[in-house]
Motif scaffolding. Structure first.
Motif, PDB file in Angstrom:
ATOM      1  N   ALA A   1      32.121 -16.702  -3.662  1.00  0.00           N
ATOM      2  CA  ALA A   1      31.287 -17.137  -2.530  1.00  0.00           C
ATOM      3  C   ALA A   1      31.934 -16.717  -1.196  1.00  0.00           C
TER       4      ALA A   1
ATOM      5  N   TYR B   1      27.915 -22.241   0.110  1.00  0.00           N
ATOM      6  CA  TYR B   1      27.251 -22.039  -1.181  1.00  0.00           C
ATOM      7  C   TYR B   1      26.432 -20.749  -1.154  1.00  0.00           C
ATOM      8  N   ILE B   2      26.378 -20.094  -2.297  1.00  0.00           N
ATOM      9  CA  ILE B   2      25.605 -18.854  -2.396  1.00  0.00           C
ATOM     10  C   ILE B   2      24.120 -19.198  -2.478  1.00  0.00           C
TER      11      ILE B   2
ATOM     12  N   MET C   1      31.557 -18.002  -9.410  1.00  0.00           N
ATOM     13  CA  MET C   1      31.012 -17.786  -8.070  1.00  0.00           C
ATOM     14  C   MET C   1      32.057 -17.177  -7.138  1.00  0.00           C
TER      15      MET C   1
ATOM     16  N   GLY D   1      23.632 -23.178  -7.439  1.00  0.00           N
ATOM     17  CA  GLY D   1      24.203 -24.500  -7.150  1.00  0.00           C
ATOM     18  C   GLY D   1      25.695 -24.509  -7.413  1.00  0.00           C
ATOM     19  N   ASP D   2      26.214 -25.689  -7.707  1.00  0.00           N
ATOM     20  CA  ASP D   2      27.650 -25.834  -7.970  1.00  0.00           C
ATOM     21  C   ASP D   2      27.919 -25.538  -9.441  1.00  0.00           C
ATOM     22  N   ALA D   3      28.581 -24.414  -9.695  1.00  0.00           N
ATOM     23  CA  ALA D   3      28.764 -23.968 -11.084  1.00  0.00           C
ATOM     24  C   ALA D   3      29.561 -24.992 -11.894  1.00  0.00           C
TER      25      ALA D   3
HETATM   26  N1  URA Z   1      30.912 -22.528  -5.762  1.00  0.00           N
HETATM   27  C1  URA Z   1      29.821 -22.852  -6.498  1.00  0.00           C
HETATM   28  O1  URA Z   1      29.934 -23.476  -7.542  1.00  0.00           O
HETATM   29  N2  URA Z   1      28.614 -22.462  -6.054  1.00  0.00           N
HETATM   30  C2  URA Z   1      28.442 -21.771  -4.927  1.00  0.00           C
HETATM   31  O2  URA Z   1      27.304 -21.427  -4.583  1.00  0.00           O
HETATM   32  C3  URA Z   1      29.592 -21.452  -4.169  1.00  0.00           C
HETATM   33  C4  URA Z   1      30.818 -21.832  -4.613  1.00  0.00           C
END
Ligand code: URA
Length: 210
Positions: A136, A194-195, A134, A200-202
């Motif tokens: 971001a 967050y994008i 990500m 979500g959270d990669a």
């Molecule tokens: N890191 C992530 O894992 N997801 C995001 O959307 C932004 C930063």
């Protein structure tokens, strides 16, 4: 100066990315898809990598043929989500060395704080490929590339799965010389950095830590 962005819109990449974005994707299928996707992206990222010629024997003749300078490549995952890109990339460039950069995001300032940095020797001869799913806000990408540039690699590319216009702008305002390879440019960032729509959270989705 605007930096170069390579949008990898191959149907196989887009198909797998769609499956990964779904909130119903299990940790198992998310990581398997990321593995497959990073292998596919590696073809595009290494398209113009340096090659050398060797003499080989086929069953019929001697010929001059080309090999990629795999040992000159250093894959640099940003911990921890960048690790999700590693095995797929290594499966196509097995000779690549691996360096690690440990950064975390300060939840208040969203700034990047370094806690680990380890590169192989001979960085001046190596082409570095920085991995982070990500891109971001761009803050950790910028900090990682700032730090990597201190080792003076021959070239640097940045690879992500997803990014957004403000992250790309921030990154290229700071590092216009570093091309970005991505599978998608999403709408933008939410208030937590967050994008959106994103995935979500990669890191949580790769390691099942949510
Ligand atoms: N890191 C992530 O894992 N997801 C995001 O959307 C932004 C930063």
């Amino acid at each position: 100066m605007a930096g170069i962005v390579h949008l990898i819109d191959h149907p196989l990449v887009q198909h797998k990315l769609t499956l990964m974005r779904k909130k119903s994707a299990s940790v198992n299928s998310f990581t398997r898809l990321l593995d497959e996707l990073s292998t596919l992206m590696a073809y595009e990222i290494t398209r113009d990598m340096p090659m050398h010629t060797v003499e080989i024997e086929t069953p019929l003749a001697t010929m001059q043929s080309r090999l990629i300078d795999g040992k000159k490549i250093v894959l640099v995952p940003i911990l921890r989500a960048g690790l999700g890109f590693l095995s797929g990339m290594r499966s196509v460039v097995p000779g690549a060395r691996v360096g690690h950069i440990g950064l975390y995001r300060d939840p208040k300032t969203l700034g990047a704080i370094e806690y680990y940095f380890k590169m192989p020797s001979g960085m001046k001869d190596r082409d570095a490929i920085v991995l982070d799913p990500m891109l971001a806000t761009g803050n950790s990408a910028i900090a990682a590339v700032d730090r990597l540039k201190e080792t003076k690699p021959k070239s640097i590319r940045f690879v992500c799965l997803l990014t957004c216009p403000e992250g790309l702008k921030n990154f290229h305002d700071n590092h216009p010389d570093v091309p970005v390879y991505t599978a998608a440019i999403d709408q933008g960032l939410n208030d937590h950095g967050y994008i959106v729509p994103g995935l979500g959270d990669a890191g949580d989705r790769i390691f099942g830590t949510k």
